[in-house]
Write a protein that holds these residues in place. Structure first.
Motif, short mmCIF file in Angstrom:
data_model
loop_
_atom_site.label_atom_id
_atom_site.label_comp_id
_atom_site.label_asym_id
_atom_site.label_seq_id
_atom_site.Cartn_x
_atom_site.Cartn_y
_atom_site.Cartn_z
N SER A 141 2.54 8.08 -0.99
CA SER A 141 3.76 7.29 -1.09
C SER A 141 3.62 6.23 -2.17
O SER A 141 4.53 6.00 -2.98
CB SER A 141 4.09 6.63 0.25
N ALA A 261 10.18 6.21 -1.16
CA ALA A 261 8.76 6.51 -1.01
C ALA A 261 8.07 5.47 -0.14
O ALA A 261 7.22 5.80 0.70
CB ALA A 261 8.11 6.56 -2.39
N TYR A 264 9.03 6.15 3.51
CA TYR A 264 8.36 7.35 4.04
C TYR A 264 6.92 7.04 4.41
O TYR A 264 6.40 7.54 5.41
CB TYR A 264 8.43 8.49 3.04
N GLY A 265 6.25 6.21 3.60
CA GLY A 265 4.85 5.91 3.86
C GLY A 265 4.61 4.92 4.97
O GLY A 265 3.46 4.68 5.33
N LEU A 317 7.43 13.81 -1.77
CA LEU A 317 6.22 13.58 -0.99
C LEU A 317 5.91 14.76 -0.08
O LEU A 317 4.76 15.20 0.02
CB LEU A 317 6.38 12.31 -0.15
#
Length: 415
Positions: A141, A261, A264-265, A317
């Motif tokens: 990410s 990103a 998401y991480g 990702l």
């Protein structure tokens, strides 16, 4: 169950890796626009610039597929350094001889794209070797966030230097950056340990080929990006909006991708198989771009582009995590290089389709045709993943997402 945070992965080695990644990837992001500016004042300059940019992309695809797949985990540093040095030679040729014959410039553009094309996959494999197993999803990410910043800054940098200083200056900057990246590799691990061996070239090719659903998903993610970059100005003109809005809209897309990103991480795992996540996200991106294509409102276009950027990051990702779940450690760098080639092919295919359709129909119809292509590739990739899963050829999603390790000791990635 311990939880990984971004602060945990931002160690000194990872920050050194970040500097090398920026130095190696900023020239890549600058190159297409910089090539146009390099020759635009010559007769037929814009057409020649477009051809040189295409040759550069072809070089990237060829270099990633041929050179990137030959990376050896235990000898990654000299191989990556040699590739970056070759890219520096290509950029230097372009910078020192901007008035040379088109064939010579084409050779420089091809070398600048092909020689360092394995660096993206090699650096990603190095990053994964530098963080705990449970932090791989966060590290990837972070890499996507970094790439979003690079791609937001690069076009502005190329245009500012070419117009404010001289057309060849972006090429000289690119030369300096890739050479600095080559030197910076000695701040990083020499390579990574591969616990498994893929054997000879034939068996390695078979190992890489079994990850084809992830490559197809990778091509699908870039189809929409190509549509956004190539068809957006024509769409704005079709809607009687200022073409100059394309720059801010694409910048919003890049910034939103970085935000996506990051989000998401924040979690170690998301529900569903990685291929399913990627398919759902790509359908979401397609829906957003459909809104962009059919809406008469510039505000709706801006919202659609922004939401598309957020979802696009997750699609990027999940395709990389799915690739990591499929391949053995010794084939990861080669697999990422093949993914790089597949992404370039998807971009080129969609861009060519958009360019052809823009000469035959409206920009909105061209975008809708590209969305249909994206959805078709997504369906093929999802079907391939389901078929592979049914035959038991893919590991579980837990490995791909780097699930937290129980207890107080984290397993370090050594491959």
């Amino acid at each position: 169950m311990p939880r990984t945070t971004y602060r945990e992965i931002l160690t000194r080695p990872v920050l050194s890796w970040s500097a090398v990644a920026v130095a190696s990837r900023l020239p890549v992001a600058m190159a297409p626009l910089a090539l146009v500016f390099l020759v635009r004042e010559r007769p037929g300059g814009y057409a020649l610039g477009a051809v040189l940019a295409a040759v550069y992309v072809v070089g990237e695809i060829a270099g990633a597929a041929v050179l990137g797949t030959r990376l050896r985990p235990e000898r990654a540093r000299p191989q990556l350094a040699l590739g970056l040095a070759g890219g520096g030679a290509g950029f230097l040729l372009l910078g020192l001889a901007p008035s040379a014959h088109a064939v010579l410039l084409g050779a420089g553009a091809f070398a600048a794209g092909a020689a360092p094309a394995g660096a993206a996959g090699g650096l990603r494999a190095l990053l994964q070797a530098m963080v705990p197993e449970r932090a791989v999803a966060q590290a990837m990410s972070f890499e996507t966030i970094l790439n979003s910043v690079i791609w937001a800054v690069a076009p502005v940098t190329a245009a500012w230097l070419a117009l404010g200083a001289a057309p060849y200056v972006p090429m000289l900057l690119a030369t300096a950056l890739v050479l600095l990246a080559a030197a910076g590799l000695w701040l990083l691990p020499a390579g990574w340990h591969a616990e498994e061996d893929t054997g000879d070239g034939g068996s390695k090719a078979r190992v890489l080929a079994r990850a084809w659903p992830a490559y197809v998903m990778g091509a699908a993610t870039m189809c929409l990006l190509a549509l956004a970059e190539i068809a957006l100005p024509a769409l704005l003109e079709q809607r009687d909006f200022g073409v100059g809005l394309a720059g801010p809209l694409l910048a919003a897309f890049a910034v939103a991708s970085g935000v996506g990103a990051f989000v998401y991480g924040l979690r170690a795992a998301w529900p569903g198989r990685l291929a399913t996540q990627s398919a759902v996200l790509l359908v979401g991106v397609s829906a957003c771009v459909t809104v962009v294509a059919v809406t008469p409102s510039v505000a709706a276009i801006a919202v659609g582009m922004t939401l598309a950027g957020v979802l696009q990051a997750g699609a990027l990702l999940t395709r990389n995590l799915a690739l990591r779940a499929t391949l053995p450690p010794s084939a990861l760098a080669a697999g990422y290089s093949v993914m790089y080639a597949a992404v370039g092919a998807g971009y080129a295919l969609s861009g060519s389709l958009a360019g052809l359709l823009l000469s035959l129909t409206t920009a909105s119809n061209a975008i809708l045709a590209g969305i249909a292509l994206t959805l078709a590739l997504t369906a093929v990739g999802l079907f391939g993943d389901r078929a592979a899963s049914g035959h038991g050829t893919q590991p579980s999603v837990v490995r791909a997402e780097g699930a937290p390790v129980r207890g107080g000791c984290d397993t370090e990635r050594t491959h």
